[in-house]
Scaffold this motif. Structure first.
Motif, PDB file in Angstrom:
ATOM      1  N   LEU A   3     -32.871   9.538  13.935  1.00  0.00           N
ATOM      2  CA  LEU A   3     -33.480   8.068  13.592  1.00  0.00           C
ATOM      3  C   LEU A   3     -33.942   8.382  12.170  1.00  0.00           C
ATOM      4  O   LEU A   3     -34.783   9.083  11.787  1.00  0.00           O
ATOM      5  CB  LEU A   3     -34.810   7.582  14.548  1.00  0.00           C
ATOM      6  CG  LEU A   3     -35.177   6.587  14.268  1.00  0.00           C
ATOM      7  CD1 LEU A   3     -34.154   5.296  14.536  1.00  0.00           C
ATOM      8  CD2 LEU A   3     -36.490   6.106  14.968  1.00  0.00           C
ATOM      9  N   TYR A   4     -33.385   7.370  11.330  1.00  0.00           N
ATOM     10  CA  TYR A   4     -33.911   7.157   9.885  1.00  0.00           C
ATOM     11  C   TYR A   4     -34.780   5.847   9.698  1.00  0.00           C
ATOM     12  O   TYR A   4     -34.164   5.093  10.324  1.00  0.00           O
ATOM     13  CB  TYR A   4     -32.638   7.032   9.055  1.00  0.00           C
ATOM     14  CG  TYR A   4     -31.797   8.174   8.956  1.00  0.00           C
ATOM     15  CD1 TYR A   4     -31.918   9.222   8.099  1.00  0.00           C
ATOM     16  CD2 TYR A   4     -30.714   8.308   9.933  1.00  0.00           C
ATOM     17  CE1 TYR A   4     -31.102  10.203   8.037  1.00  0.00           C
ATOM     18  CE2 TYR A   4     -29.938   9.353  10.017  1.00  0.00           C
ATOM     19  CZ  TYR A   4     -29.995  10.138   8.828  1.00  0.00           C
ATOM     20  OH  TYR A   4     -29.000  11.298   9.041  1.00  0.00           O
ATOM     21  N   HIS A   5     -36.069   6.244   9.703  1.00  0.00           N
ATOM     22  CA  HIS A   5     -36.916   5.137   9.740  1.00  0.00           C
ATOM     23  C   HIS A   5     -38.237   5.509   8.872  1.00  0.00           C
ATOM     24  O   HIS A   5     -38.492   6.351   8.294  1.00  0.00           O
ATOM     25  CB  HIS A   5     -37.760   5.123  11.336  1.00  0.00           C
ATOM     26  CG  HIS A   5     -38.187   6.397  11.556  1.00  0.00           C
ATOM     27  ND1 HIS A   5     -39.705   6.349  11.476  1.00  0.00           N
ATOM     28  CD2 HIS A   5     -37.826   7.819  11.898  1.00  0.00           C
ATOM     29  CE1 HIS A   5     -40.119   7.563  11.793  1.00  0.00           C
ATOM     30  NE2 HIS A   5     -39.005   8.651  12.095  1.00  0.00           N
ATOM     31  N   SER A   9     -42.244   0.251   8.749  1.00  0.00           N
ATOM     32  CA  SER A   9     -40.944  -0.828   8.790  1.00  0.00           C
ATOM     33  C   SER A   9     -41.242  -1.513  10.338  1.00  0.00           C
ATOM     34  O   SER A   9     -41.305  -0.469  11.414  1.00  0.00           O
ATOM     35  CB  SER A   9     -39.736  -0.004   8.751  1.00  0.00           C
ATOM     36  OG  SER A   9     -38.660  -0.594   9.530  1.00  0.00           O
ATOM     37  N   SER A  12     -38.352  -0.335  12.751  1.00  0.00           N
ATOM     38  CA  SER A  12     -38.520   0.996  12.857  1.00  0.00           C
ATOM     39  C   SER A  12     -39.429   1.319  14.139  1.00  0.00           C
ATOM     40  O   SER A  12     -39.262   2.153  14.965  1.00  0.00           O
ATOM     41  CB  SER A  12     -38.846   1.872  11.663  1.00  0.00           C
ATOM     42  OG  SER A  12     -38.024   1.833  10.761  1.00  0.00           O
ATOM     43  N   ARG A  16     -38.746   3.413  17.685  1.00  0.00           N
ATOM     44  CA  ARG A  16     -39.495   4.415  17.992  1.00  0.00           C
ATOM     45  C   ARG A  16     -40.333   4.010  19.569  1.00  0.00           C
ATOM     46  O   ARG A  16     -40.558   5.158  20.139  1.00  0.00           O
ATOM     47  CB  ARG A  16     -40.505   4.688  16.914  1.00  0.00           C
ATOM     48  CG  ARG A  16     -39.760   5.325  15.819  1.00  0.00           C
ATOM     49  CD  ARG A  16     -40.725   5.958  14.909  1.00  0.00           C
ATOM     50  NE  ARG A  16     -41.345   7.218  15.265  1.00  0.00           N
ATOM     51  CZ  ARG A  16     -42.820   7.501  15.235  1.00  0.00           C
ATOM     52  NH1 ARG A  16     -43.462   6.885  14.473  1.00  0.00           N
ATOM     53  NH2 ARG A  16     -43.135   8.682  15.842  1.00  0.00           N
ATOM     54  N   SER A  28     -36.463  13.051  13.649  1.00  0.00           N
ATOM     55  CA  SER A  28     -36.768  12.022  12.763  1.00  0.00           C
ATOM     56  C   SER A  28     -36.890  12.284  11.255  1.00  0.00           C
ATOM     57  O   SER A  28     -37.119  13.257  10.946  1.00  0.00           O
ATOM     58  CB  SER A  28     -38.658  12.001  13.358  1.00  0.00           C
ATOM     59  OG  SER A  28     -38.987  10.949  12.120  1.00  0.00           O
ATOM     60  N   ASN A  38     -34.831   4.683   0.611  1.00  0.00           N
ATOM     61  CA  ASN A  38     -33.580   4.087   1.125  1.00  0.00           C
ATOM     62  C   ASN A  38     -32.611   3.792   0.132  1.00  0.00           C
ATOM     63  O   ASN A  38     -31.625   3.362   0.554  1.00  0.00           O
ATOM     64  CB  ASN A  38     -33.904   2.911   1.927  1.00  0.00           C
ATOM     65  CG  ASN A  38     -34.760   1.491   1.131  1.00  0.00           C
ATOM     66  OD1 ASN A  38     -35.340   1.910   0.053  1.00  0.00           O
ATOM     67  ND2 ASN A  38     -34.460   0.520   1.298  1.00  0.00           N
ATOM     68  N   LEU A  52     -33.658  -0.788   7.209  1.00  0.00           N
ATOM     69  CA  LEU A  52     -34.139   0.499   8.469  1.00  0.00           C
ATOM     70  C   LEU A  52     -34.263  -0.228   9.570  1.00  0.00           C
ATOM     71  O   LEU A  52     -34.755  -1.560   9.611  1.00  0.00           O
ATOM     72  CB  LEU A  52     -35.586   1.027   7.955  1.00  0.00           C
ATOM     73  CG  LEU A  52     -35.484   1.968   6.691  1.00  0.00           C
ATOM     74  CD1 LEU A  52     -36.971   2.492   6.357  1.00  0.00           C
ATOM     75  CD2 LEU A  52     -34.557   3.153   6.928  1.00  0.00           C
ATOM     76  N   PRO A  53     -34.279   0.302  10.684  1.00  0.00           N
ATOM     77  CA  PRO A  53     -33.985   1.541  11.067  1.00  0.00           C
ATOM     78  C   PRO A  53     -32.457   2.013  11.065  1.00  0.00           C
ATOM     79  O   PRO A  53     -31.549   0.994  11.058  1.00  0.00           O
ATOM     80  CB  PRO A  53     -34.376   1.945  12.040  1.00  0.00           C
ATOM     81  CG  PRO A  53     -34.316   0.767  12.964  1.00  0.00           C
ATOM     82  CD  PRO A  53     -34.643  -0.340  12.033  1.00  0.00           C
ATOM     83  N   THR A  65     -31.182  -3.699  15.192  1.00  0.00           N
ATOM     84  CA  THR A  65     -32.363  -3.295  16.151  1.00  0.00           C
ATOM     85  C   THR A  65     -32.205  -3.468  17.642  1.00  0.00           C
ATOM     86  O   THR A  65     -32.412  -2.416  18.347  1.00  0.00           O
ATOM     87  CB  THR A  65     -33.538  -4.056  15.482  1.00  0.00           C
ATOM     88  OG1 THR A  65     -33.847  -3.690  14.295  1.00  0.00           O
ATOM     89  CG2 THR A  65     -35.108  -3.585  16.578  1.00  0.00           C
TER      90      THR A  65
END
Length: 267
Positions: A3-5, A9, A12, A16, A28, A38, A52-53, A65
């Motif tokens: 997960l890119y977060h 955010s 994000s 999570r 993470s 980013n 994001l994410p 999302t």
């Protein structure tokens, strides 16, 4: 699963919370959009929008999302034992989409002091310009993002844009207030993905110090907010970064980074 977060955010936080609630392990990667991380080429190649994410499971990559949350639910359902985990009902999905329709971007930026907002905006634009020069093959994608940054500043000058965002939020919160007069959680008596979607919105209002205007004036939401803050997932995902002194620490660290990079002109 990766997960890119970032903790700042809203979307994000939604992802999570879903991962924590379903007890799914993941790797993470913090990507701070305020410091323009980013815009780094490695991330930008994966997601040219820079948003994001980003959720990755092997070769499967998701950016939306709600699609990520539904994917997490399916993973949890497959890996669960006993009675298993139910997928979101139609009512839950309706609430998820309803909440996602409100974009916190302009509302949030309109409550940031203008001098700070413009300072960060200028820094981000400088980073994008630098990346365009460093990575010519991505120049067109970076250019689109640069135009988006300028468009955002122009829209923030329009009072009507801010007014519509505020009105949308008020309508949403009023509907939620009515719903919570009948149920403990947003879609019934059990915690669902609808609550995962709502909690970060309330947390954003608190971060902006607007809880008295938007939360405390609605008794059902105020009571709900107190209740969900006790959940372990909230404490790990949001409370860890924004409760008490942690909020000041998180924001100060980010601000110092931007200031030093701007001072040294290292974009």
């Amino acid at each position: 699963m990766q997960l890119y977060h970032h903790p700042f955010s809203v979307d994000s936080q939604k992802v999570r919370l879903a991962l924590e609630e379903n007890q799914i392990d993941y790797t993470s990667y913090h990507i701070n959009p305020i410091t323009a991380k980013n815009m780094d080429a490695s991330f930008f190649r994966m997601n040219p929008s820079g948003k994001l994410p980003v959720f990755q499971n092997g070769s499967h990559i998701l950016y939306n999302t709600i699609e990520i949350l539904q994917y997490i639910e399916r993973i949890a359902a497959v890996t669960s034992v006993g009675d298993g985990i139910k997928l979101s009902s139609r009512e839950v999905l309706e609430w998820m989409h309803k909440i996602q329709e409100w974009n916190p971007k302009y509302f949030t930026l309109s409550h940031v002091p203008e001098k700070h907002r413009l300072y960060v905006s200028k820094f981000i634009r400088q980073v994008i310009i630098a990346r365009m020069s460093e990575f010519p093959d991505l120049a067109s994608a970076y250019h689109l993002r640069l135009r988006n940054e300028y468009d955002t500043e122009e829209k923030l000058k329009d009072p009507e844009v801010i007014r519509r965002s505020e009105q949308h939020l008020v309508r949403l919160l009023d509907e939620i207030e009515t719903q919570l007069s009948n149920t403990s959680y947003l879609a019934g008596e059990e915690f669902t993905m609808a609550d995962v979607m709502l909690i970060p919105i309330l947390a954003r209002l608190v971060l902006l110090r607007l809880e008295n205007e938007y939360i405390n004036t609605r008794p059902n939401i105020a009571e709900y907010w107190k209740m969900v803050q006790q959940r372990p997932s909230y404490k790990r995902v949001i409370g860890k970064y924004f409760d008490g002194w942690r909020r000041k620490k998180s924001l100060t660290k980010t601000w110092c980074y931007i200031h030093m990079r701007s001072l040294l002109k290292k974009y």
